[in-house]
Design a protein around this motif. Structure first.
Motif, PDB file in Angstrom:
ATOM      1  N   MET A 198       0.877  -1.198  -0.010  1.00 49.33           N
ATOM      2  CA  MET A 198      -0.013  -0.035   0.098  1.00 49.33           C
ATOM      3  C   MET A 198       0.779   1.153   0.101  1.00 49.33           C
ATOM      4  O   MET A 198       1.704   1.318   0.706  1.00 49.33           O
ATOM      5  CB  MET A 198      -1.042   0.084   1.353  1.00 49.33           C
ATOM      6  CG  MET A 198      -1.793   1.150   1.258  1.00 49.33           C
ATOM      7  SD  MET A 198      -3.294   1.350   0.617  1.00 49.33           S
ATOM      8  CE  MET A 198      -4.075   0.225   1.110  1.00 49.33           C
ATOM      9  N   LEU A 199       0.519   2.246  -0.794  1.00 46.50           N
ATOM     10  CA  LEU A 199       1.346   3.436  -0.780  1.00 46.50           C
ATOM     11  C   LEU A 199       1.286   4.287   0.451  1.00 46.50           C
ATOM     12  O   LEU A 199       0.104   4.252   0.936  1.00 46.50           O
ATOM     13  CB  LEU A 199       0.959   4.264  -1.926  1.00 46.50           C
ATOM     14  CG  LEU A 199       1.358   3.972  -3.651  1.00 46.50           C
ATOM     15  CD1 LEU A 199       0.687   4.983  -4.467  1.00 46.50           C
ATOM     16  CD2 LEU A 199       2.536   3.716  -3.578  1.00 46.50           C
ATOM     17  N   GLY A 200       2.074   4.989   0.694  1.00 47.79           N
ATOM     18  CA  GLY A 200       2.126   5.813   1.895  1.00 47.79           C
ATOM     19  C   GLY A 200       1.887   5.317   3.194  1.00 47.79           C
ATOM     20  O   GLY A 200       1.441   5.868   4.247  1.00 47.79           O
ATOM     21  N   GLY A 201       2.793   3.947   3.332  1.00 47.60           N
ATOM     22  CA  GLY A 201       2.871   3.537   4.694  1.00 47.60           C
ATOM     23  C   GLY A 201       3.477   4.549   5.587  1.00 47.60           C
ATOM     24  O   GLY A 201       3.264   4.638   6.729  1.00 47.60           O
ATOM     25  N   GLU A 202       4.552   5.250   4.997  1.00 46.68           N
ATOM     26  CA  GLU A 202       4.995   6.349   5.826  1.00 46.68           C
ATOM     27  C   GLU A 202       5.116   7.763   5.257  1.00 46.68           C
ATOM     28  O   GLU A 202       5.791   7.637   4.063  1.00 46.68           O
ATOM     29  CB  GLU A 202       6.507   5.943   6.138  1.00 46.68           C
ATOM     30  CG  GLU A 202       6.718   4.561   7.096  1.00 46.68           C
ATOM     31  CD  GLU A 202       8.126   4.076   7.272  1.00 46.68           C
ATOM     32  OE1 GLU A 202       8.957   4.916   6.905  1.00 46.68           O
ATOM     33  OE2 GLU A 202       8.290   3.195   7.665  1.00 46.68           O
ATOM     34  N   ILE A 203       4.772   8.678   5.522  1.00 42.10           N
ATOM     35  CA  ILE A 203       4.423   9.761   4.867  1.00 42.10           C
ATOM     36  C   ILE A 203       4.806  10.973   5.784  1.00 42.10           C
ATOM     37  O   ILE A 203       4.406  11.097   6.994  1.00 42.10           O
ATOM     38  CB  ILE A 203       3.122  10.209   4.396  1.00 42.10           C
ATOM     39  CG1 ILE A 203       2.755   8.930   3.571  1.00 42.10           C
ATOM     40  CG2 ILE A 203       3.016  11.416   3.667  1.00 42.10           C
ATOM     41  CD1 ILE A 203       1.344   9.055   3.054  1.00 42.10           C
ATOM     42  N   ASP A 204       5.961  11.934   5.348  1.00 41.04           N
ATOM     43  CA  ASP A 204       6.241  13.049   6.065  1.00 41.04           C
ATOM     44  C   ASP A 204       5.477  14.074   5.304  1.00 41.04           C
ATOM     45  O   ASP A 204       5.666  14.270   4.507  1.00 41.04           O
ATOM     46  CB  ASP A 204       7.942  13.136   5.823  1.00 41.04           C
ATOM     47  CG  ASP A 204       8.620  12.083   6.453  1.00 41.04           C
ATOM     48  OD1 ASP A 204       8.181  11.654   7.470  1.00 41.04           O
ATOM     49  OD2 ASP A 204       9.655  11.725   6.030  1.00 41.04           O
ATOM     50  N   ASP A 205       5.038  14.994   6.321  1.00 46.22           N
ATOM     51  CA  ASP A 205       3.971  16.088   5.996  1.00 46.22           C
ATOM     52  C   ASP A 205       4.681  17.359   6.016  1.00 46.22           C
ATOM     53  O   ASP A 205       5.279  17.681   6.923  1.00 46.22           O
ATOM     54  CB  ASP A 205       2.781  15.996   6.624  1.00 46.22           C
ATOM     55  CG  ASP A 205       1.854  14.710   6.478  1.00 46.22           C
ATOM     56  OD1 ASP A 205       1.813  14.257   5.323  1.00 46.22           O
ATOM     57  OD2 ASP A 205       1.271  14.294   7.353  1.00 46.22           O
ATOM     58  N   VAL A 249       2.410  22.043  -1.360  1.00 47.49           N
ATOM     59  CA  VAL A 249       2.516  20.870  -0.826  1.00 47.49           C
ATOM     60  C   VAL A 249       3.588  19.916  -1.069  1.00 47.49           C
ATOM     61  O   VAL A 249       4.184  19.903  -2.341  1.00 47.49           O
ATOM     62  CB  VAL A 249       1.290  19.899  -1.214  1.00 47.49           C
ATOM     63  CG1 VAL A 249       1.118  18.512  -0.665  1.00 47.49           C
ATOM     64  CG2 VAL A 249      -0.260  20.605  -0.875  1.00 47.49           C
ATOM     65  N   SER A 250       4.372  19.380  -0.230  1.00 44.65           N
ATOM     66  CA  SER A 250       5.674  18.687  -0.412  1.00 44.65           C
ATOM     67  C   SER A 250       5.693  17.483   0.611  1.00 44.65           C
ATOM     68  O   SER A 250       5.610  17.681   1.666  1.00 44.65           O
ATOM     69  CB  SER A 250       6.858  19.460  -0.109  1.00 44.65           C
ATOM     70  OG  SER A 250       8.056  18.980  -0.328  1.00 44.65           O
ATOM     71  N   LYS A 251       5.938  16.266   0.101  1.00 40.48           N
ATOM     72  CA  LYS A 251       5.819  15.125   0.894  1.00 40.48           C
ATOM     73  C   LYS A 251       6.792  14.205   0.456  1.00 40.48           C
ATOM     74  O   LYS A 251       7.332  14.210  -0.506  1.00 40.48           O
ATOM     75  CB  LYS A 251       4.583  14.377   0.727  1.00 40.48           C
ATOM     76  CG  LYS A 251       3.317  15.423   1.325  1.00 40.48           C
ATOM     77  CD  LYS A 251       2.136  14.284   1.152  1.00 40.48           C
ATOM     78  CE  LYS A 251       1.081  15.034   1.922  1.00 40.48           C
ATOM     79  NZ  LYS A 251       1.029  14.540   3.428  1.00 40.48           N
ATOM     80  N   ALA A 252       7.055  13.152   1.353  1.00 38.72           N
ATOM     81  CA  ALA A 252       7.856  11.786   0.720  1.00 38.72           C
ATOM     82  C   ALA A 252       6.943  10.792   0.858  1.00 38.72           C
ATOM     83  O   ALA A 252       6.299  10.492   1.634  1.00 38.72           O
ATOM     84  CB  ALA A 252       9.191  11.706   1.624  1.00 38.72           C
ATOM     85  N   VAL A 253       6.763   9.931  -0.245  1.00 41.44           N
ATOM     86  CA  VAL A 253       6.209   8.788  -0.282  1.00 41.44           C
ATOM     87  C   VAL A 253       7.030   7.277  -0.134  1.00 41.44           C
ATOM     88  O   VAL A 253       7.878   7.297  -0.808  1.00 41.44           O
ATOM     89  CB  VAL A 253       5.304   8.709  -1.838  1.00 41.44           C
ATOM     90  CG1 VAL A 253       4.368   7.371  -1.785  1.00 41.44           C
ATOM     91  CG2 VAL A 253       4.448  10.021  -1.837  1.00 41.44           C
ATOM     92  N   ALA A 254       6.460   6.751   0.715  1.00 38.19           N
ATOM     93  CA  ALA A 254       7.168   5.445   1.086  1.00 38.19           C
ATOM     94  C   ALA A 254       6.420   4.419   1.471  1.00 38.19           C
ATOM     95  O   ALA A 254       5.337   4.538   1.987  1.00 38.19           O
ATOM     96  CB  ALA A 254       8.400   5.925   2.067  1.00 38.19           C
TER      97      ALA A 254
END
Length: 83
Positions: free
Chosen positions: A1-8, A15-20
């Motif tokens: 599943m996408l977004g298991g860990e997301i830094d907001d 909007v800036s994020k990391a998708v992991a």
């Protein structure tokens, strides 16, 4: 599943994020702001930036081949502030 860990990181019109998932960057993933024409693709380290977004509350959709799409609800972009 996408977004298991997301830094907001939210800021004025940005909007800036990391998708992991499990600490591993997911790329190339498409990131769309629902009900708009705005979006971006993640780069090698799993991050993306969408600039010039009017202040408001948005839902994001993250999708990548081989994964179920995930919606990130209630992303708030505030004027002159980073949350």
């Amino acid at each position: 599943m996408l977004g298991g860990e997301i830094d907001d990181y939210f800021g004025t019109g940005l909007v800036s994020k990391a998708v992991a998932e499990s600490g591993k960057a997911l790329t190339p993933a498409d990131v769309l702001i629902l009900n708009t024409s705005w979006g971006a693709m993640t780069v090698e380290d799993g991050t993306f930036v969408i600039k010039n977004i009017p202040v408001g509350v948005y839902d994001l959709r993250v999708q990548m081949m081989g994964y179920e799409p995930q919606t990130i609800a209630t992303v708030e972009v505030l004027a002159d502030r980073t949350a």
